[in-house]
Design a protein around this motif. Sequence first.
Motif, PDB file in Angstrom:
ATOM      1  N   UNK A 208       1.905   8.189  -2.186  1.00 31.69           N
ATOM      2  CA  UNK A 208       3.067   8.078  -1.297  1.00 31.69           C
ATOM      3  C   UNK A 208       4.412   8.130  -2.025  1.00 31.69           C
ATOM      4  N   UNK A 209       4.479   7.562  -3.233  1.00 33.90           N
ATOM      5  CA  UNK A 209       5.748   7.590  -3.970  1.00 33.90           C
ATOM      6  C   UNK A 209       6.182   9.033  -4.263  1.00 33.90           C
ATOM      7  N   UNK A 210       5.234   9.901  -4.564  1.00 38.65           N
ATOM      8  CA  UNK A 210       5.552  11.315  -4.787  1.00 38.65           C
ATOM      9  C   UNK A 210       6.030  11.951  -3.482  1.00 38.65           C
ATOM     10  N   UNK A 211       5.452  11.533  -2.377  1.00 37.76           N
ATOM     11  CA  UNK A 211       5.892  12.038  -1.071  1.00 37.76           C
ATOM     12  C   UNK A 211       7.327  11.642  -0.761  1.00 37.76           C
ATOM     13  N   UNK A 212       7.673  10.399  -1.081  1.00 39.72           N
ATOM     14  CA  UNK A 212       9.056   9.941  -0.871  1.00 39.72           C
ATOM     15  C   UNK A 212      10.025  10.732  -1.747  1.00 39.72           C
ATOM     16  N   UNK A 213       9.605  10.948  -2.973  1.00 39.02           N
ATOM     17  CA  UNK A 213      10.452  11.696  -3.900  1.00 39.02           C
ATOM     18  C   UNK A 213      10.630  13.137  -3.397  1.00 39.02           C
TER      19      UNK A 213
END
Length: 181
Positions: free
Chosen positions: A29-34
């Motif tokens: 998810x953190x990569x998705x936010x980025x």
Amino acid sequence: MDAHEKLEKSRKRITESIAQNIHLYGLPPSAGRQFGMMFFENRPLTLDDMSAELGMSKTSMSTSIRTLSEAKLVERVWERGVRKDLYEAKDDWYQIFIDMFTVKWRRAVSLHTAAIRKSLNELKDLKRDEGISTELLAEVDSDIEKLEYIREYYNWLDRLIDAFEDQKIFDIVPRNDDMSE
């Protein structure tokens, strides 16, 4: 709520949606936010820019950007006079899907077809064994039939991957279907 707040709320909703669904690409998810944050930026960003915007460490941003880059969701760009690495999100979501789909499935097809080929050769050798019982021979024949079936499936899947890579998939499922919302 003023216009700027409404814009940010709208962007945040989409970014969170990307974060919740990015697992489909095998990413956290953190990569998705980025990626979502970068998607709405109209300029390339440094790791410092991303870290400040998302409130995450530069190390975390670096790890995430590497993952996004390997997934072909972002690319490093060059800008005159800027010494730090700059990144921007790719904006062709059709091509992003094609890249992700074809890379993952091409690898899977290759692994499976190699295993099938090896197992079929072993089973065919086993059939030539004169000491094999009738019962075991029946099982070997059944397994060969099953492996031939899944080999046909992987041949079909290989052709499907080709259709994505050649973009012939858009002849079947056009990018825009002219159906207005």
